[in-house]
Write an enzyme that holds these catalytic residues in place. Structure first.
Site, mmCIF file in Angstrom:
data_model
loop_
_atom_site.group_PDB
_atom_site.id
_atom_site.type_symbol
_atom_site.label_atom_id
_atom_site.label_comp_id
_atom_site.label_asym_id
_atom_site.label_seq_id
_atom_site.Cartn_x
_atom_site.Cartn_y
_atom_site.Cartn_z
ATOM 1 N N HIS A 294 28.252 27.065 21.499
ATOM 2 C CA HIS A 294 28.082 25.881 21.833
ATOM 3 C C HIS A 294 27.456 25.668 20.409
ATOM 4 O O HIS A 294 26.471 24.231 20.446
ATOM 5 C CB HIS A 294 26.748 26.250 22.459
ATOM 6 N N SER B 279 33.508 8.861 -3.403
ATOM 7 C CA SER B 279 33.930 6.710 -2.392
ATOM 8 C C SER B 279 33.833 6.260 -3.027
ATOM 9 O O SER B 279 33.465 5.481 -4.367
ATOM 10 C CB SER B 279 32.107 6.955 -1.560
ATOM 11 N N LYS C 209 28.981 9.975 -3.140
ATOM 12 C CA LYS C 209 29.848 10.839 -2.313
ATOM 13 C C LYS C 209 30.910 12.001 -2.840
ATOM 14 O O LYS C 209 31.174 12.046 -4.232
ATOM 15 C CB LYS C 209 30.370 10.001 -0.867
ATOM 16 N N GLU D 188 39.306 16.880 6.891
ATOM 17 C CA GLU D 188 39.568 15.830 8.036
ATOM 18 C C GLU D 188 40.945 15.584 8.391
ATOM 19 O O GLU D 188 41.257 15.351 9.311
ATOM 20 C CB GLU D 188 38.648 14.350 7.622
#
Ligand code: ARG
Length: 458
Positions: free
Chosen positions: A155, A276, A282, A289
């Site tokens: 969970h 970025s 970043k 992803e």
């Protein structure tokens, strides 16, 4: 000019041509189509439908066409609707009148079914090998970070400590099942449709078993109608790829979490991260992803084919031409993800101190106290209740579980269970997450991996 000119008075409209041509994408099948055609020619020779000289000339001519494709010099003609017609047209130009015999007893229906099976059979082996390269990467990363551990989650809440190797091996096992699935599929689909003709076979004296064996199929079709209309092997392949994609997506999601500042369990190499355009600080895990994102497309390709197939009456319908682009796309995309993810894992630095500190969260020791009570003769449910009360106290008072345990009358003797790493070492049952159990798991995994490598190559 198309090859079926005889029956028609006017040429195909531009609109229909644009809708129906497939050479723009099925040219990817040329090598397999030529291989199938060469076997077909040999089958015609054995059947006495071509002389030895005619067959030799056609096989050699097809070889010339293959070289043109290989070298990028093949020039499509305006009527080359698909790769099959392009190859026949060119072979006929080169070979002269005997070219008109190539398509004897054959239809593009059994031809495309054969070509696509040959292509898919190769692709399944190549994909299996790629999946195993990712398994190799996981095994390497586990070895490089020997002894590292982290919290295991259920969970997405901390549950119990697990070795990093155990965690990575969990992914390896699912990938090994994927490879089994690809190879099972390869064995099941290895039946030749060549000789089924358009739908019902032929009156000519060919023997489909001859071409089946030349092409390395285990057997020839038993039913000509099934042979030309079956695309189960494409659907299965798209499913296999979609499930691999789902596995890679879960791995990607995990890397996204691990490399976030919130978890900070790992960072990926600069060569596997992106910056970025606006925010100078970043460092993004785009690779993970995209591994997650591509899964949607892979599931979409499977869905697209299943929907295409579902309403089709026997046998060949042109709808079946829609089998190719999803197949090509899924194979190409999953290949990219597999290669990039293997690189990303290899580039990963695992922050073992951060992960160990999280795994040594003393609440994760609760189950060890309960199991100690069980060893001392208390029924598990009662032990669970007793430790649960201690956890409740700790949470209410805002102190650690270790504090509550140390202060209690009946649990105070269990302070040793809170020693860092103890809970991990205690996970020693077969298949468990600790170092003692890992030895056997690693042996089993290595054996299975070696067997998969042999099977993929065979
Ligand atoms: N390009 C077609 C396909 O991919 C080849 C078969 C065409 N057969 C036909 N009867 N129109 O399915």
């Amino acid at each position: 000019m198309t090859l079926w000119g005889g029956r028609f008075d006017s040429p195909m409209s531009r609109a229909l041509w644009d809708l129906s041509e497939s050479f723009s994408f099925d040219r990817a099948l040329y090598a397999h189509d030529i291989r199938g055609s060469q076997a077909h020619v040999e089958g015609l020779r054995v059947a006495g439908l071509l002389s030895d000289e005619e067959a030799a000339l056609l096989v050699e001519t097809l070889e010339v066409v293959r070289r043109e494709f290989d070298e990028g010099t093949f020039t499509p003609a305006p009527g080359d609707e698909d790769v099959h017609m392009a190859i026949e047209r060119r072979a006929t130009e080169l070979a002269g009148p005997v070219g008109a015999k190539i398509h004897t007893s054959r239809s593009r229906n059994d031809q495309v079914a054969t070509t696509l099976r040959l292509f898919t059979r190769d692709a399944l082996g190549a994909l299996g090998a790629r999946v195993l390269e990712l398994v190799d990467a996981l095994v390497e990363v586990a070895a490089r970070n020997d002894g590292a551990y982290l919290p295991g989650y259920t969970h997405l809440q901390r549950a119990q400590p697990v070795l990093l190797a155990h965690h990575l091996y969990a992914h390896a096992w699912s990938l090994l099942r994927d490879v089994d699935r690809l190879l099972d599929n390869r064995a099941r689909m290895n039946v030749s449709p060549l000789g089924a003709g358009a739908i019902a076979g032929t009156s000519l004296a060919i023997d489909p078993a001859v071409t089946a064996s030349l092409l390395g199929f285990d057997e020839a079709f038993a039913n000509s109608m099934d042979a030309v209309s079956d695309r189960d092997f494409v659907a299965e392949t798209l499913f296999d790829v979609a499930l691999i994609g789902v596995h890679l997506s879960r791995m990607g999601e995990e890397l996204v979490l691990w490399t976030s500042a919130e978890f900070n369990f790992a960072s990926l190499g600069d060569d596997f991260t992106t910056g970025s355009s606006m925010l100078p600080q970043k460092k993004n895990s785009d690779v993970a992803e995209l591994a997650r994102g591509k899964a949607g497309r892979l599931v979409g390709n499977l869905t697209a084919l299943l929907v295409t197939l579902k309403g089709l009456p026997l046998t060949y319908n042109r709808d079946l031409q829609e089998d190719k682009e999803p197949l090509f796309d899924s194979l190409a995309q999953v290949d990219r993800v597999l290669v990039a993810l293997a690189g990303a894992y290899r580039s990963m630095s695992f922050h073992r101190d951060v992960a160990a500190a999280a795994a040594n969260d003393d609440l994760l020791v609760a189950i060890d106290i309960a199991e100690r009570l069980v060893e001392e003769g208390i029924a598990f449910r009662n032990a669970h209740e007793r430790v649960g009360r201690a956890v409740g106290d700790a949470v209410r008072r805002g102190v650690s579980l270790a504090t509550v345990v140390a202060e209690s009358d009946d649990l105070a003797g269990y302070a040793d269970l809170f020693a860092p790493g103890h809970a991990l070492a205690a996970r020693r049952s077969p298949g468990a997450s600790g170092p003692a159990a890992l030895v056997d798991q690693r042996r089993r995994l290595e054996k299975r991996l070696a067997a998969a490598k042999r099977r993929v190559l065979s």
